[in-house]
Motif scaffolding. Sequence first.
Motif, PDB file in Angstrom:
ATOM      1  N   TYR A  76     -44.064  -5.046 -17.761  1.00 50.61           N
ATOM      2  CA  TYR A  76     -42.693  -5.457 -18.323  1.00 50.61           C
ATOM      3  C   TYR A  76     -41.386  -4.657 -17.638  1.00 50.61           C
ATOM      4  O   TYR A  76     -40.244  -4.718 -17.973  1.00 50.61           O
ATOM      5  CB  TYR A  76     -42.642  -4.778 -19.795  1.00 50.61           C
ATOM      6  CG  TYR A  76     -43.676  -5.571 -20.761  1.00 50.61           C
ATOM      7  CD1 TYR A  76     -43.528  -7.023 -20.804  1.00 50.61           C
ATOM      8  CD2 TYR A  76     -44.553  -4.932 -21.381  1.00 50.61           C
ATOM      9  CE1 TYR A  76     -44.588  -7.831 -21.652  1.00 50.61           C
ATOM     10  CE2 TYR A  76     -45.479  -5.861 -22.339  1.00 50.61           C
ATOM     11  CZ  TYR A  76     -45.483  -6.995 -22.452  1.00 50.61           C
ATOM     12  OH  TYR A  76     -46.411  -7.804 -23.072  1.00 50.61           O
ATOM     13  N   ALA A  77     -41.895  -3.802 -16.584  1.00 56.79           N
ATOM     14  CA  ALA A  77     -40.973  -3.082 -16.081  1.00 56.79           C
ATOM     15  C   ALA A  77     -40.084  -4.015 -15.134  1.00 56.79           C
ATOM     16  O   ALA A  77     -38.844  -3.735 -14.676  1.00 56.79           O
ATOM     17  CB  ALA A  77     -41.873  -1.829 -15.068  1.00 56.79           C
ATOM     18  N   GLU A  78     -40.458  -5.190 -14.835  1.00 57.11           N
ATOM     19  CA  GLU A  78     -39.721  -6.099 -13.926  1.00 57.11           C
ATOM     20  C   GLU A  78     -39.717  -7.441 -14.334  1.00 57.11           C
ATOM     21  O   GLU A  78     -40.770  -7.560 -15.271  1.00 57.11           O
ATOM     22  CB  GLU A  78     -40.076  -6.264 -12.459  1.00 57.11           C
ATOM     23  CG  GLU A  78     -40.246  -4.798 -11.708  1.00 57.11           C
ATOM     24  CD  GLU A  78     -38.842  -4.254 -11.361  1.00 57.11           C
ATOM     25  OE1 GLU A  78     -37.852  -5.023 -11.370  1.00 57.11           O
ATOM     26  OE2 GLU A  78     -38.743  -3.212 -11.199  1.00 57.11           O
ATOM     27  N   GLY A  79     -38.745  -7.975 -14.471  1.00 56.31           N
ATOM     28  CA  GLY A  79     -38.747  -9.533 -14.836  1.00 56.31           C
ATOM     29  C   GLY A  79     -37.870  -9.927 -15.924  1.00 56.31           C
ATOM     30  O   GLY A  79     -36.933  -9.131 -16.156  1.00 56.31           O
ATOM     31  N   PRO A  80     -37.952 -10.873 -16.539  1.00 56.30           N
ATOM     32  CA  PRO A  80     -36.673 -11.371 -17.509  1.00 56.30           C
ATOM     33  C   PRO A  80     -36.674 -10.478 -18.634  1.00 56.30           C
ATOM     34  O   PRO A  80     -37.891  -9.617 -19.129  1.00 56.30           O
ATOM     35  CB  PRO A  80     -37.393 -12.743 -18.161  1.00 56.30           C
ATOM     36  CG  PRO A  80     -38.378 -13.110 -16.750  1.00 56.30           C
ATOM     37  CD  PRO A  80     -39.049 -12.140 -16.409  1.00 56.30           C
ATOM     38  N   ARG A  81     -35.485 -10.111 -19.102  1.00 56.64           N
ATOM     39  CA  ARG A  81     -35.124  -9.356 -20.280  1.00 56.64           C
ATOM     40  C   ARG A  81     -35.743  -9.632 -21.608  1.00 56.64           C
ATOM     41  O   ARG A  81     -36.159  -8.988 -22.326  1.00 56.64           O
ATOM     42  CB  ARG A  81     -33.810  -9.019 -20.252  1.00 56.64           C
ATOM     43  CG  ARG A  81     -33.189  -8.054 -21.473  1.00 56.64           C
ATOM     44  CD  ARG A  81     -31.874  -7.721 -21.207  1.00 56.64           C
ATOM     45  NE  ARG A  81     -31.188  -7.172 -22.467  1.00 56.64           N
ATOM     46  CZ  ARG A  81     -30.020  -6.735 -22.387  1.00 56.64           C
ATOM     47  NH1 ARG A  81     -29.019  -6.812 -21.601  1.00 56.64           N
ATOM     48  NH2 ARG A  81     -29.889  -5.944 -23.541  1.00 56.64           N
ATOM     49  N   TYR A  82     -35.526 -11.080 -21.880  1.00 59.74           N
ATOM     50  CA  TYR A  82     -35.478 -11.501 -23.060  1.00 59.74           C
ATOM     51  C   TYR A  82     -36.912 -12.212 -23.436  1.00 59.74           C
ATOM     52  O   TYR A  82     -37.239 -13.219 -22.757  1.00 59.74           O
ATOM     53  CB  TYR A  82     -34.460 -12.397 -23.653  1.00 59.74           C
ATOM     54  CG  TYR A  82     -33.208 -11.525 -23.779  1.00 59.74           C
ATOM     55  CD1 TYR A  82     -33.065 -10.661 -24.820  1.00 59.74           C
ATOM     56  CD2 TYR A  82     -32.367 -11.622 -22.820  1.00 59.74           C
ATOM     57  CE1 TYR A  82     -31.742  -9.914 -24.822  1.00 59.74           C
ATOM     58  CE2 TYR A  82     -30.851 -11.005 -22.866  1.00 59.74           C
ATOM     59  CZ  TYR A  82     -30.674 -10.139 -23.826  1.00 59.74           C
ATOM     60  OH  TYR A  82     -29.551  -9.446 -23.925  1.00 59.74           O
ATOM     61  N   CYS A  83     -37.492 -12.218 -24.719  1.00 51.80           N
ATOM     62  CA  CYS A  83     -38.899 -12.825 -24.829  1.00 51.80           C
ATOM     63  C   CYS A  83     -38.881 -13.383 -26.261  1.00 51.80           C
ATOM     64  O   CYS A  83     -38.389 -12.563 -26.944  1.00 51.80           O
ATOM     65  CB  CYS A  83     -39.919 -11.778 -24.610  1.00 51.80           C
ATOM     66  SG  CYS A  83     -41.619 -12.528 -24.883  1.00 51.80           S
ATOM     67  N   VAL A  84     -39.140 -14.366 -26.611  1.00 54.05           N
ATOM     68  CA  VAL A  84     -39.791 -14.897 -27.840  1.00 54.05           C
ATOM     69  C   VAL A  84     -41.258 -14.844 -28.156  1.00 54.05           C
ATOM     70  O   VAL A  84     -42.041 -15.373 -27.372  1.00 54.05           O
ATOM     71  CB  VAL A  84     -39.080 -16.337 -28.128  1.00 54.05           C
ATOM     72  CG1 VAL A  84     -39.717 -16.867 -29.449  1.00 54.05           C
ATOM     73  CG2 VAL A  84     -37.809 -16.335 -27.785  1.00 54.05           C
TER      74      VAL A  84
END
Length: 203
Positions: A76-84
């Motif tokens: 989770y350190a890199e990549g998209p901010r928002y998740c569902v």
Amino acid sequence: MSTKLDTLQAALNAVLGDAVKRLDNLKGELTLTVSSADYVRVATTLRDHPELRFEQLQDLCGMDYSTYKDGAPSIYAEGPRYCVVSHLLSVAKNWRLRLKVFATDDDLPMVASLNEVWSSANWFEREAFDLYGIIFEGHIDLRRILTDYGFIGHPFRKDFPVSGHVEMRYDPEQKRVIYQPVTIEPREITPRIIREDNYGGLK
């Protein structure tokens, strides 16, 4: 329990194939991550395939991973901010699954709505929109559900101030409720802890 999870994990890999971006088996729970392009198709397959049969969507929520770079798992350190994140239940098979999809654009987070797959997604998606600003494309009635109609911002985002932007009070002169800028000064309170030697007779 592990045998049932192993059976489900094998079924997911066999049925979904390349649509599986990640499939984590941690602490007795399976988490399936898919791309936003495959999201609705995978959800429909999870519901309809006889080997899976997830008839119920029990919960759906948003996530903001923007501060996970500070000491969080590397995935989770890199990549998209928002998740569902959705939690699914198969009554027929007696197993559960966590389904995750990331919005590809941090400035305008958007994923497809699952309302046509599970009708229970309706209010859950409205809540995620209200609190995180995630837009659910194709939702039948996407509007705020918890905050006020004139509310500005999305209060569960990590960059939203704890005190908010405005406060509400009743004005006796105007005889109505008014909104005004927040009068609370932001401050950080660090508790002072004093430990005495031999406190309580302990050494």
